[in-house]
Each structure stands twice: as C-alpha cells, then as structure tokens.
Design a protein around this motif. Sequence first.
Motif, PDB file in Angstrom:
ATOM      1  N   ARG A  13      53.036 -20.806 -56.423  1.00 21.14           N
ATOM      2  CA  ARG A  13      52.916 -21.034 -54.418  1.00 21.14           C
ATOM      3  C   ARG A  13      53.141 -22.295 -54.328  1.00 21.14           C
ATOM      4  O   ARG A  13      54.061 -22.688 -54.011  1.00 21.14           O
ATOM      5  CB  ARG A  13      52.728 -19.771 -54.311  1.00 21.14           C
ATOM      6  CG  ARG A  13      52.977 -18.687 -54.233  1.00 21.14           C
ATOM      7  CD  ARG A  13      54.163 -18.040 -54.605  1.00 21.14           C
ATOM      8  NE  ARG A  13      54.321 -17.124 -55.047  1.00 21.14           N
ATOM      9  CZ  ARG A  13      54.866 -15.666 -54.284  1.00 21.14           C
ATOM     10  NH1 ARG A  13      54.882 -15.645 -53.286  1.00 21.14           N
ATOM     11  NH2 ARG A  13      54.557 -14.518 -54.428  1.00 21.14           N
ATOM     12  N   ILE A  14      51.796 -22.519 -54.748  1.00 26.93           N
ATOM     13  CA  ILE A  14      51.061 -24.213 -53.621  1.00 26.93           C
ATOM     14  C   ILE A  14      52.177 -25.563 -54.823  1.00 26.93           C
ATOM     15  O   ILE A  14      52.953 -26.036 -54.017  1.00 26.93           O
ATOM     16  CB  ILE A  14      49.546 -24.597 -53.829  1.00 26.93           C
ATOM     17  CG1 ILE A  14      49.897 -23.860 -53.409  1.00 26.93           C
ATOM     18  CG2 ILE A  14      49.753 -26.450 -54.318  1.00 26.93           C
ATOM     19  CD1 ILE A  14      47.997 -24.310 -53.952  1.00 26.93           C
ATOM     20  N   GLU A  19      57.217 -28.616 -56.021  1.00 24.57           N
ATOM     21  CA  GLU A  19      58.153 -29.427 -56.576  1.00 24.57           C
ATOM     22  C   GLU A  19      59.647 -29.588 -55.506  1.00 24.57           C
ATOM     23  O   GLU A  19      60.497 -30.331 -55.630  1.00 24.57           O
ATOM     24  CB  GLU A  19      58.436 -28.394 -57.363  1.00 24.57           C
ATOM     25  CG  GLU A  19      59.832 -28.273 -58.265  1.00 24.57           C
ATOM     26  CD  GLU A  19      59.989 -27.464 -59.499  1.00 24.57           C
ATOM     27  OE1 GLU A  19      61.020 -27.293 -60.001  1.00 24.57           O
ATOM     28  OE2 GLU A  19      58.835 -26.371 -59.417  1.00 24.57           O
ATOM     29  N   ARG A  20      59.789 -28.293 -54.677  1.00 26.67           N
ATOM     30  CA  ARG A  20      60.780 -28.322 -53.604  1.00 26.67           C
ATOM     31  C   ARG A  20      60.872 -29.682 -52.525  1.00 26.67           C
ATOM     32  O   ARG A  20      61.539 -30.417 -51.963  1.00 26.67           O
ATOM     33  CB  ARG A  20      60.907 -27.090 -52.420  1.00 26.67           C
ATOM     34  CG  ARG A  20      61.243 -25.998 -53.081  1.00 26.67           C
ATOM     35  CD  ARG A  20      61.546 -24.802 -52.589  1.00 26.67           C
ATOM     36  NE  ARG A  20      62.414 -24.690 -51.940  1.00 26.67           N
ATOM     37  CZ  ARG A  20      62.659 -23.776 -51.307  1.00 26.67           C
ATOM     38  NH1 ARG A  20      62.375 -22.984 -50.668  1.00 26.67           N
ATOM     39  NH2 ARG A  20      63.804 -24.531 -49.981  1.00 26.67           N
ATOM     40  N   ARG A  24      63.322 -33.742 -52.446  1.00 25.89           N
ATOM     41  CA  ARG A  24      63.652 -34.293 -50.868  1.00 25.89           C
ATOM     42  C   ARG A  24      62.980 -35.298 -50.627  1.00 25.89           C
ATOM     43  O   ARG A  24      62.966 -35.689 -49.458  1.00 25.89           O
ATOM     44  CB  ARG A  24      62.926 -32.735 -49.651  1.00 25.89           C
ATOM     45  CG  ARG A  24      64.250 -31.469 -50.035  1.00 25.89           C
ATOM     46  CD  ARG A  24      63.295 -30.958 -48.744  1.00 25.89           C
ATOM     47  NE  ARG A  24      64.266 -29.340 -49.139  1.00 25.89           N
ATOM     48  CZ  ARG A  24      63.533 -28.442 -48.157  1.00 25.89           C
ATOM     49  NH1 ARG A  24      63.117 -28.962 -46.388  1.00 25.89           N
ATOM     50  NH2 ARG A  24      64.188 -27.493 -47.910  1.00 25.89           N
ATOM     51  N   GLY A  25      62.438 -35.783 -52.087  1.00 26.15           N
ATOM     52  CA  GLY A  25      62.040 -36.694 -51.781  1.00 26.15           C
ATOM     53  C   GLY A  25      60.252 -37.194 -51.492  1.00 26.15           C
ATOM     54  O   GLY A  25      59.537 -38.375 -51.205  1.00 26.15           O
ATOM     55  N   VAL A 139      54.403 -34.125 -44.245  1.00 17.67           N
ATOM     56  CA  VAL A 139      53.209 -33.608 -44.437  1.00 17.67           C
ATOM     57  C   VAL A 139      53.818 -32.358 -43.966  1.00 17.67           C
ATOM     58  O   VAL A 139      53.682 -30.894 -44.068  1.00 17.67           O
ATOM     59  CB  VAL A 139      52.065 -34.045 -43.721  1.00 17.67           C
ATOM     60  CG1 VAL A 139      50.950 -32.591 -42.888  1.00 17.67           C
ATOM     61  CG2 VAL A 139      51.272 -34.771 -44.437  1.00 17.67           C
ATOM     62  N   GLU A 140      54.724 -32.286 -42.908  1.00 23.28           N
ATOM     63  CA  GLU A 140      55.045 -30.931 -41.754  1.00 23.28           C
ATOM     64  C   GLU A 140      56.584 -30.670 -43.155  1.00 23.28           C
ATOM     65  O   GLU A 140      55.956 -28.975 -42.593  1.00 23.28           O
ATOM     66  CB  GLU A 140      55.223 -31.427 -40.269  1.00 23.28           C
ATOM     67  CG  GLU A 140      54.471 -31.907 -39.596  1.00 23.28           C
ATOM     68  CD  GLU A 140      55.801 -33.057 -38.664  1.00 23.28           C
ATOM     69  OE1 GLU A 140      56.330 -32.418 -38.135  1.00 23.28           O
ATOM     70  OE2 GLU A 140      55.075 -34.152 -37.550  1.00 23.28           O
ATOM     71  N   MET A 141      56.834 -31.059 -43.735  1.00 22.18           N
ATOM     72  CA  MET A 141      57.888 -30.600 -44.630  1.00 22.18           C
ATOM     73  C   MET A 141      56.940 -29.256 -45.400  1.00 22.18           C
ATOM     74  O   MET A 141      57.120 -28.626 -45.858  1.00 22.18           O
ATOM     75  CB  MET A 141      58.834 -31.432 -44.909  1.00 22.18           C
ATOM     76  CG  MET A 141      59.996 -31.145 -45.893  1.00 22.18           C
ATOM     77  SD  MET A 141      60.054 -32.663 -47.554  1.00 22.18           S
ATOM     78  CE  MET A 141      60.599 -33.381 -46.021  1.00 22.18           C
ATOM     79  N   LEU A 142      55.868 -30.261 -45.987  1.00 22.86           N
ATOM     80  CA  LEU A 142      55.380 -29.073 -47.013  1.00 22.86           C
ATOM     81  C   LEU A 142      54.199 -27.790 -46.450  1.00 22.86           C
ATOM     82  O   LEU A 142      55.135 -27.241 -47.018  1.00 22.86           O
ATOM     83  CB  LEU A 142      54.099 -30.270 -47.822  1.00 22.86           C
ATOM     84  CG  LEU A 142      53.481 -28.939 -48.500  1.00 22.86           C
ATOM     85  CD1 LEU A 142      54.153 -28.654 -50.040  1.00 22.86           C
ATOM     86  CD2 LEU A 142      52.274 -30.285 -49.099  1.00 22.86           C
TER      87      LEU A 142
END
Length: 371
Positions: A13-14, A19-20, A24-25, A139-142
């Motif tokens: 899952r991590i 990967e996602r 997104r850069g 970090v917020e996106m992750l």
Amino acid sequence: MLPGRTAREFVDRIGQALERAGERGVRPVAGAGLVDLEAEGISPPVGEEAPGEARHLESPPGVRDPGEPDGRSRLRYFLDGVQSTREICRIGAAPVVATTVAAAIAERRGRRLSRMRFGSPPELVRAVILPVEAGDPRVEMLRDLLVEAGLAPLGYEEAPGSPWHVLSSTEHVPAPDPSDYPGLRALAFGRARTLRERLETELLRRWEEDDRVLDNDDWLAADGQLGRPSPRAVGLIKSVARPEFGGAEAELLLDLAPGMRTTSFIPGWQVRRTVTDQRASWYVRCWPPQPGAGALGSLMRVEAARGTDPGMADEITRWILAERAPLAKPDPRWPAMIYPIHHVEKTLKPVVQGSERAYLRLQRQLRRDGR
C-alpha cells in the motif's frame, strides 16, 4: 493476525501511494538502504520532561528498608510494548518513516506466562509517519494518497483502532522547519514512541475492565511509565539516566544499598502537570552495581498511584524484590528488569522485526524507478 493485514500488504500500500505520488511529479529519494532509527539511537526532543525539583511525599526524605521479601508477589499481570521504526525514503528534507509497534499483557498462572487476549485494540499496529504540518505540499499529497490506500489517520491523543495508520510527527510542533532533516527524523521517532505508549495505555484500560481481572485483587507491572492512573498497576522504569534528586540527595541515591528503597516523591517534570497526571515514584536498588555499569546500575524507578502510602510502597517493593528470580538474562539490563517483562519483550520483538524483506523490496522499487 487479521486477514489482509500482513507486512507485505502494508508495504504494498505504501508503494502504491508512492507510485501515484510519482505520477503527480513527486520524487521520493530512497537513500542508501533502510535506516533503523532505534539502532542509530535517535532520541525525540525532551520537551516537557525537562528536569525539575521533585516533590517529596514522605518526610524526612531518605532511605527506607521495605523489609525482607518472603518470596510472595501479587504481581500477576505484565505489560510491555516494542517498536521497530525505519526511514524508508524522503521527500525533499522530509523523512518518510514506517513503524511497527506491538504490545501485550501476559498473565502468570503458576510458573507459566500466557498472553491475555482482548477484542481490541489490535496487538500489532503499523503506521507511516510524516511531518504533515511542515508546509511541504508534496508531503500533504502523500498523506492523502496513503489514506486512499487504506491507512487510517490517527491523532496524537488517540489510541490506535486499526492495524494500519498514517500519523503526523508535527501535529503539536509550532512552526516546524521543513528543512531540518535531523530534527524531523527525531520527531518521527518520538511519534512512533507515542504510538506504542498509546497502544500500551489502551491495553491497560482494557485490562482494568476485564472480568478476569475484576474477580481477583492481583496487580499488573508495566514496563516503563504508566500511561494512565491505575489503583492496581505499577510502572517499572529500568533505566535511570537522569536521577530526579540533586545535592546531598543525589549522593544518597548513588549509595543506596541493594534491597533498599528511597522515600517516595513526585518527579519534578510531573509536578508541573495536573494532579491526575502525577504519580508517586521511588527508587529501588535491585542488585549491587555491576562491573562497568556505574552507580546508577541496578537502580529501578517504581511508579504507582499518587496516593500510595509508605506501607504500600514497602509492600510493592517486596513484591519487586521477590521477582528477582529467575534473572532476566541474557538481557544486559537484567539488574533492573524482572523476568516476566523480559519474557513479554522477547516474544514481541520477532513480530515487529519480521518485515525486512517487504521494505527492502520497496527500496528496490524506488531505485528502479529512478527515485
């Protein structure tokens, strides 16, 4: 172990979330292999546990003879927790840390120790720790992608309720520096420790409410500080790195003879807390100082309910002294560690340390993707 909650699935899952994020850069840096934060000896910021003047509960302060132990002990339940915390990559200066924590209570019946089972909380919890409030949008996106992947958010004050979580290491840190890589790593280690403590505290609460416990008057011994006040539980702090006494009282502590205890006190850093968060403490010298250990070796700090009277402190001390056999060897901390706590820790460590292959596979994936 719950179905669908293995280390491999957690790490997968991590990997999916990373990967996602890459699509997104975001480019996580794998680094030179897994970094074990425990092995590096990284310590969290001291914070509110700074030294202070202890408040004595017995007068005059000094040494007390608790009496000769007669081999009997009302300590029947033993709580301990362990953790394995690793940095798996970083985003800029922000470390991406994964931790596995486990806790258990063992019950002694005769000479046998067996694990008590409860409906909740989970005995094993895995989590990813990120400095969410450091201001890096990557970090917020992750964090959001990890939630989408099935990791449940968990606040600092909350007890874990799921086998998988995502946590923030900067939830209560004013203006964290997003470029302070060493500081952010230390905060991540501290957050992992807090997660383990929350798990242990929730297990203690479950123990207090269990019908098997309500039917007797036996006590629980917890490794380390007590996470909540409990009338039939004591905390056994086996490392005295910074004594609570100064001046002549410090010399008294260093000269404490085996089998003796100090008078009880409230540690200085607890005095500043509310009464409900304060505990009575006293030191016990379990064995003579061992070669190479110094004068603080074999000293244990005992923590009990704030209202523990001197007579009860003597009785608890005799129970602890009765627990000196068998020795907790080969653990080097054995002079200030009782065997049942050693037993629980020994059974838990392989559980949290058995996910190396899954994390190494993730590291190879990050390098293969050029990150």
